[in-house]
Write a protein that holds these residues in place. Structure first.
Motif, PDB file in Angstrom:
ATOM      1  N   ILE B 272       0.848  -1.200   0.000  1.00 45.44           N
ATOM      2  CA  ILE B 272       0.000   0.000   0.000  1.00 45.44           C
ATOM      3  C   ILE B 272       0.883   1.249   0.000  1.00 45.44           C
ATOM      4  CG2 ILE B 272      -1.672   1.333   1.359  1.00 45.44           C
ATOM      5  CD1 ILE B 272      -2.700  -1.452   2.428  1.00 45.44           C
ATOM      6  N   GLU B 273       1.874   1.263   0.884  1.00 47.88           N
ATOM      7  CA  GLU B 273       2.763   2.432   0.980  1.00 47.88           C
ATOM      8  C   GLU B 273       3.510   2.648  -0.343  1.00 47.88           C
ATOM      9  OE1 GLU B 273       2.754   4.480   3.367  1.00 47.88           O
ATOM     10  OE2 GLU B 273       4.567   5.676   3.089  1.00 47.88           O
ATOM     11  N   SER B 274       3.991   1.555  -0.934  1.00 44.44           N
ATOM     12  CA  SER B 274       4.698   1.671  -2.204  1.00 44.44           C
ATOM     13  C   SER B 274       3.778   2.240  -3.284  1.00 44.44           C
ATOM     14  CB  SER B 274       5.228   0.295  -2.620  1.00 44.44           C
ATOM     15  OG  SER B 274       5.822   0.347  -3.902  1.00 44.44           O
ATOM     16  N   ARG B 294       0.684  11.224   6.215  1.00 41.62           N
ATOM     17  CA  ARG B 294       1.411  10.337   7.117  1.00 41.62           C
ATOM     18  C   ARG B 294       1.595   8.973   6.478  1.00 41.62           C
ATOM     19  NH1 ARG B 294      -1.905  10.144  12.283  1.00 41.62           N
ATOM     20  NH2 ARG B 294      -0.264   8.707  12.841  1.00 41.62           N
ATOM     21  N   SER B 295       2.718   8.328   6.750  1.00 45.30           N
ATOM     22  CA  SER B 295       2.958   7.010   6.166  1.00 45.30           C
ATOM     23  C   SER B 295       2.111   5.974   6.886  1.00 45.30           C
ATOM     24  CB  SER B 295       4.434   6.635   6.278  1.00 45.30           C
ATOM     25  OG  SER B 295       4.681   6.016   7.528  1.00 45.30           O
ATOM     26  N   ILE B 296       1.841   4.879   6.192  1.00 47.59           N
ATOM     27  CA  ILE B 296       1.035   3.820   6.776  1.00 47.59           C
ATOM     28  C   ILE B 296       1.750   3.211   7.985  1.00 47.59           C
ATOM     29  CG2 ILE B 296       1.937   1.916   5.351  1.00 47.59           C
ATOM     30  CD1 ILE B 296      -1.067   1.073   5.097  1.00 47.59           C
ATOM     31  N   TRP B 297       3.078   3.189   7.947  1.00 47.40           N
ATOM     32  CA  TRP B 297       3.812   2.610   9.080  1.00 47.40           C
ATOM     33  C   TRP B 297       3.638   3.464  10.325  1.00 47.40           C
ATOM     34  CZ3 TRP B 297       4.658  -2.077   7.754  1.00 47.40           C
ATOM     35  CH2 TRP B 297       5.019  -2.408   6.444  1.00 47.40           C
ATOM     36  N   ASN B 298       3.625   4.775  10.123  1.00 50.01           N
ATOM     37  CA  ASN B 298       3.413   5.671  11.249  1.00 50.01           C
ATOM     38  C   ASN B 298       1.996   5.508  11.813  1.00 50.01           C
ATOM     39  OD1 ASN B 298       2.326   8.650  12.031  1.00 50.01           O
ATOM     40  ND2 ASN B 298       4.435   8.340  12.718  1.00 50.01           N
ATOM     41  N   VAL B 299       1.015   5.406  10.932  1.00 53.26           N
ATOM     42  CA  VAL B 299      -0.375   5.209  11.388  1.00 53.26           C
ATOM     43  C   VAL B 299      -0.511   3.872  12.116  1.00 53.26           C
ATOM     44  CG1 VAL B 299      -2.741   4.825  10.553  1.00 53.26           C
ATOM     45  CG2 VAL B 299      -1.382   6.731   9.657  1.00 53.26           C
ATOM     46  N   LEU B 300       0.166   2.843  11.604  1.00 58.25           N
ATOM     47  CA  LEU B 300       0.102   1.523  12.260  1.00 58.25           C
ATOM     48  C   LEU B 300       0.686   1.569  13.676  1.00 58.25           C
ATOM     49  CD1 LEU B 300       0.985  -0.866   9.308  1.00 58.25           C
ATOM     50  CD2 LEU B 300      -0.844  -1.298  10.951  1.00 58.25           C
ATOM     51  N   LYS B 301       1.625   2.434  13.894  1.00 56.04           N
ATOM     52  CA  LYS B 301       2.282   2.488  15.209  1.00 56.04           C
ATOM     53  C   LYS B 301       1.685   3.563  16.109  1.00 56.04           C
ATOM     54  CE  LYS B 301       6.730   0.713  13.538  1.00 56.04           C
ATOM     55  NZ  LYS B 301       6.307   0.301  12.183  1.00 56.04           N
ATOM     56  N   THR B 302       0.694   4.320  15.590  1.00 47.09           N
ATOM     57  CA  THR B 302       0.137   5.439  16.361  1.00 47.09           C
ATOM     58  C   THR B 302      -1.368   5.313  16.578  1.00 47.09           C
ATOM     59  OG1 THR B 302       1.787   6.834  15.267  1.00 47.09           O
ATOM     60  CG2 THR B 302       0.060   7.965  16.512  1.00 47.09           C
ATOM     61  N   ASN B 303      -2.076   4.970  15.505  1.00 49.16           N
ATOM     62  CA  ASN B 303      -3.540   5.007  15.552  1.00 49.16           C
ATOM     63  C   ASN B 303      -4.192   3.634  15.539  1.00 49.16           C
ATOM     64  OD1 ASN B 303      -2.440   7.358  13.688  1.00 49.16           O
ATOM     65  ND2 ASN B 303      -4.209   8.140  14.822  1.00 49.16           N
ATOM     66  N   ILE B 304      -3.475   2.635  15.057  1.00 52.22           N
ATOM     67  CA  ILE B 304      -4.080   1.330  14.816  1.00 52.22           C
ATOM     68  C   ILE B 304      -3.773   0.364  15.962  1.00 52.22           C
ATOM     69  CG2 ILE B 304      -4.155  -0.662  13.254  1.00 52.22           C
ATOM     70  CD1 ILE B 304      -5.177   1.726  11.802  1.00 52.22           C
ATOM     71  N   TYR B 305      -4.789  -0.359  16.389  1.00 58.31           N
ATOM     72  CA  TYR B 305      -4.629  -1.494  17.303  1.00 58.31           C
ATOM     73  C   TYR B 305      -5.163  -2.734  16.583  1.00 58.31           C
ATOM     74  CZ  TYR B 305      -3.957   2.230  20.685  1.00 58.31           C
ATOM     75  OH  TYR B 305      -3.486   3.334  21.333  1.00 58.31           O
ATOM     76  N   LEU B 306      -4.614  -3.878  16.901  1.00 52.40           N
ATOM     77  CA  LEU B 306      -5.022  -5.112  16.220  1.00 52.40           C
ATOM     78  C   LEU B 306      -5.436  -6.161  17.240  1.00 52.40           C
ATOM     79  CD1 LEU B 306      -2.000  -5.391  13.733  1.00 52.40           C
ATOM     80  CD2 LEU B 306      -4.243  -4.390  13.254  1.00 52.40           C
ATOM     81  N   ALA B 322       4.385  -5.295  11.860  1.00 50.36           N
ATOM     82  CA  ALA B 322       3.783  -4.070  11.310  1.00 50.36           C
ATOM     83  C   ALA B 322       3.484  -3.060  12.411  1.00 50.36           C
ATOM     84  CB  ALA B 322       2.501  -4.405  10.545  1.00 50.36           C
ATOM     85  N   GLY B 323       3.143  -3.554  13.608  1.00 51.83           N
ATOM     86  CA  GLY B 323       2.833  -2.654  14.718  1.00 51.83           C
ATOM     87  C   GLY B 323       4.061  -2.194  15.475  1.00 51.83           C
ATOM     88  N   GLY B 324       5.238  -2.605  15.016  1.00 52.33           N
ATOM     89  CA  GLY B 324       6.466  -2.200  15.691  1.00 52.33           C
ATOM     90  C   GLY B 324       6.657  -2.878  17.031  1.00 52.33           C
ATOM     91  N   GLY B 325       6.075  -4.076  17.196  1.00 53.67           N
ATOM     92  CA  GLY B 325       6.175  -4.797  18.470  1.00 53.67           C
ATOM     93  C   GLY B 325       4.794  -5.283  18.895  1.00 53.67           C
TER      94      GLY B 325
END
Lengths: 394, 394
Positions: B272-274, B294-306, B322-325
């Motif tokens: 998606i980012e590419s 904002r990049s998807i990676w930043n959103v994944l680590k800031t706004n998204i929970y799984l 993807a969530g950085g941990g």
């Protein structure tokens, strides 16, 4: 050996004859030549939108799509020792009957000849005064006349099996027109299995526009929704239908290379397996479903191969885990798609992102990275790289 | 503490009033009561197929869908200390105007009361002579009247924010009817952001039938294609449209919990980012697309929970990467869907598969497993589990 051999198993071309044929067409797929600016390649149905001016439809196209010297130059720039070429989508899915057979033979002979000439071109090697270990090799996946009589498709598969640089065939998700779980595909699977050729399963059709909120919603975001989401889901649906339809039960030695690291198959495999198990339970209670006999995890470790075109360590790690290790994973670039955004960029960001995902996932484990970058492809596709001693290829 | 606290943040219910309403309906969503056999829950449009007899449409439904005591019993059997309940799909997406507001208030008050009564029910605890540390806690995500006036939705969001057991709201992918990138959603996002409530984004509509080869092809494989593939892609498309539409740029503190480990978002994030980066390049050349900032990676680590409802280590590892941990990943069961196939099975295979994926991914790292199983949910949702000392919840 200072660096591992790199083999690109996902790299496309349109031979000049195919380009000319697209230029003569006025509906998808076609090439439009504006008076100013580069020609436009319009192959996706979502791009053929009357609301978009012709000179903005599709994507600009340049010589990287058809000129093998541009491909070889791209390979040199990115440290790629060997490319396994394939015709880009939509292949011959829109050409019917005998005409499709003629095109398939023409394109496959053209690809075979391109590989043969390159791999033996000692003169060019000398002229460019490159050392022997920088010689680049070419192999190819052939194309099939998917809308011809299945008997003729089988004949072309057998012919491909005897061409020295062919290693399998690229195939779209519609198969003969009704999907890959269509029983009419069985002779095709049988011929591919018998001749031990790889099927390179590749998306083209994406998802219905309504999946994304309709044509105007798609246009609002350019190609992002169809390319980023439609393509990978198309691949995932296709291979799941193969599994559900029992293709891997009937053809247990069939080998399928899935584009874009399986679309989303590694991530969804667990959910697919869980849903199948539940559906089978309901089936026993009178439901309509026949389930496949083999588990998806077994198929992933036996029949499925994945490229590494997934643009991130998250996806790559799922691909490694789902495949039971790195042995079935092979480097790819998707060249000439996703080119650099500016002429100043010598290396393609899309390619470097895929290189980085491999190094991020493998850390200091150089042998593992080397197997993804080239070792696996050399072993799986039985490649003999030109100008290298066999020792370097083990 | 002998074992970690387990919090299930993906667990559904239909209150009895909602069940009665479904029973009175004759079109999707509805419940059909055959003369013999259990009632059938028919909520997916793909299930409402005239070719399938009524008593075989949809799925059988039992008291686990509406009886909180069955839920508590399920929790005990699976070692779940706390559940964050949510209404199951299709929520109130099919009820319009003032009637939707009445239903939302009724269901949310009902859920709040269920949680409050349970968490304070000292009598029941004594009667069952369970030790204090086996007391089960309940919290909930509320439901929104999505087809009412947005002002009324905002009022209900603010009311939810003041109910002591509510922790956010479950939301379908259509939003107010036109998707989550619809600007009309902005007051809703604003209210959720302001009141610091989590949005639990959940699929229901899947993909158009044609994506799978049409209604009869879907029916051939039961629920596998819509549930295993349609649902996760629906979620992925919805959140990608939010990103493309700039929702996370306009509401940088919005917190969204994605069902089923993000559908396929962790796997596809790189692609998606590419694609966005490339589209933005074309945009600068005159294309129609505005890109998110904002990049998807930043959103994944800031706004998204799984959640961790992904049925395998392959998917879970992509979610972690993807969530950085593991800090944003929370255990879930999807109860009462995907029940055991036989009455003999005390533990649900679907739940045990998700437990196993966590232990496979975490290995011997007990603190990491504990954070996924419950620690993260306790921290993120500010849960105070009944009958536990605060020390146990850190």
């Amino acid at each position: 050996m200072s660096r591992p051999l790199v083999v690109d198993i996902h790299t496309h071309m349109y031979p000049p004859s195919y380009m000319a044929m697209l230029r003569a067409r006025k509906e998808v797929p076609y090439i439009y030549d504006p008076e100013n600016g580069p020609p436009r390649l319009i192959i996706l149905s979502s791009d053929d939108n009357p609301a978009i001016p012709l000179h903005q439809r599709g994507r600009p196209i340049d010589t990287s799509y058809s000129d093998i010297d541009v491909k070889l130059s791209f390979m040199r720039q990115h440290g790629i020792d060997c490319s396994v070429l394939s015709l880009a989508n939509p292949w011959l899915d829109f050409i019917h009957g005998k005409e499709a057979i003629t095109w398939a033979q023409r394109i496959n002979d053209d690809l075979e000849s391109t590989c043969a000439v390159n791999n033996k071109d000692e003169d060019r090697d000398r002229n460019e005064s490159r050392p022997l270990d920088e010689k680049q090799s070419l192999f190819a996946f052939g194309v099939l006349p998917t809308r011809a009589d299945p008997n003729d498709i089988v004949i072309e598969i057998k012919r491909l099996g005897n061409l020295p640089h062919m290693r399998g065939a690229i195939l779209g998700t519609t198969g003969l027109g009704n999907g890959l779980d269509d029983r009419a595909m069985d002779p095709v699977w049988h011929a591919l299995e018998e001749t031990e050729q790889l099927v390179f399963l590749h998306p083209h059709y994406g998802l219905p526009d309504e999946a994304f909120g309709g044509k105007s919603k798609i246009a609002q975001y350019g190609h992002v929704l169809p390319l980023a989401l439609g393509f990978p889901l198309e691949t995932t649906i296709a291979v799941t239908r193969m599994l559900l339809g029992g293709v891997f039960d009937r053809f247990p030695r069939l080998r399928v290379l899935l584009a874009h690291s399986g679309g989303t198959l590694p991530f969804l495999a667990g959910r697919i397996e869980s849903c199948i198990i539940h559906e089978r339970g309901f089936m026993d209670n009178g439901g309509p479903v026949r389930g496949p006999h083999r588990s998806i995890w077994n198929v992933l470790k036996t029949n499925i191969y994945l490229d590494s075109v997934v643009y991130g360590a998250a996806g790559l790690q799922a691909a490694i885990e789902a495949g039971g290790g790195v042995d079935r994973l092979m480097f790819g670039t998707d060249h000439p798609f996703f080119p650099p955004l500016s002429k100043d960029e010598e290396k393609w960001p899309s390619v470097m992102t895929n290189y980085k995902a491999i190094s991020d996932s493998c850390g200091d484990d150089a042998p593992t990275a080397a197997s993804i970058l080239g070792g696996n492809a050399i072993r799986i596709l039985k490649l003999r790289l030109a100008g290298r001693s066999p020792r370097c290829q083990e």
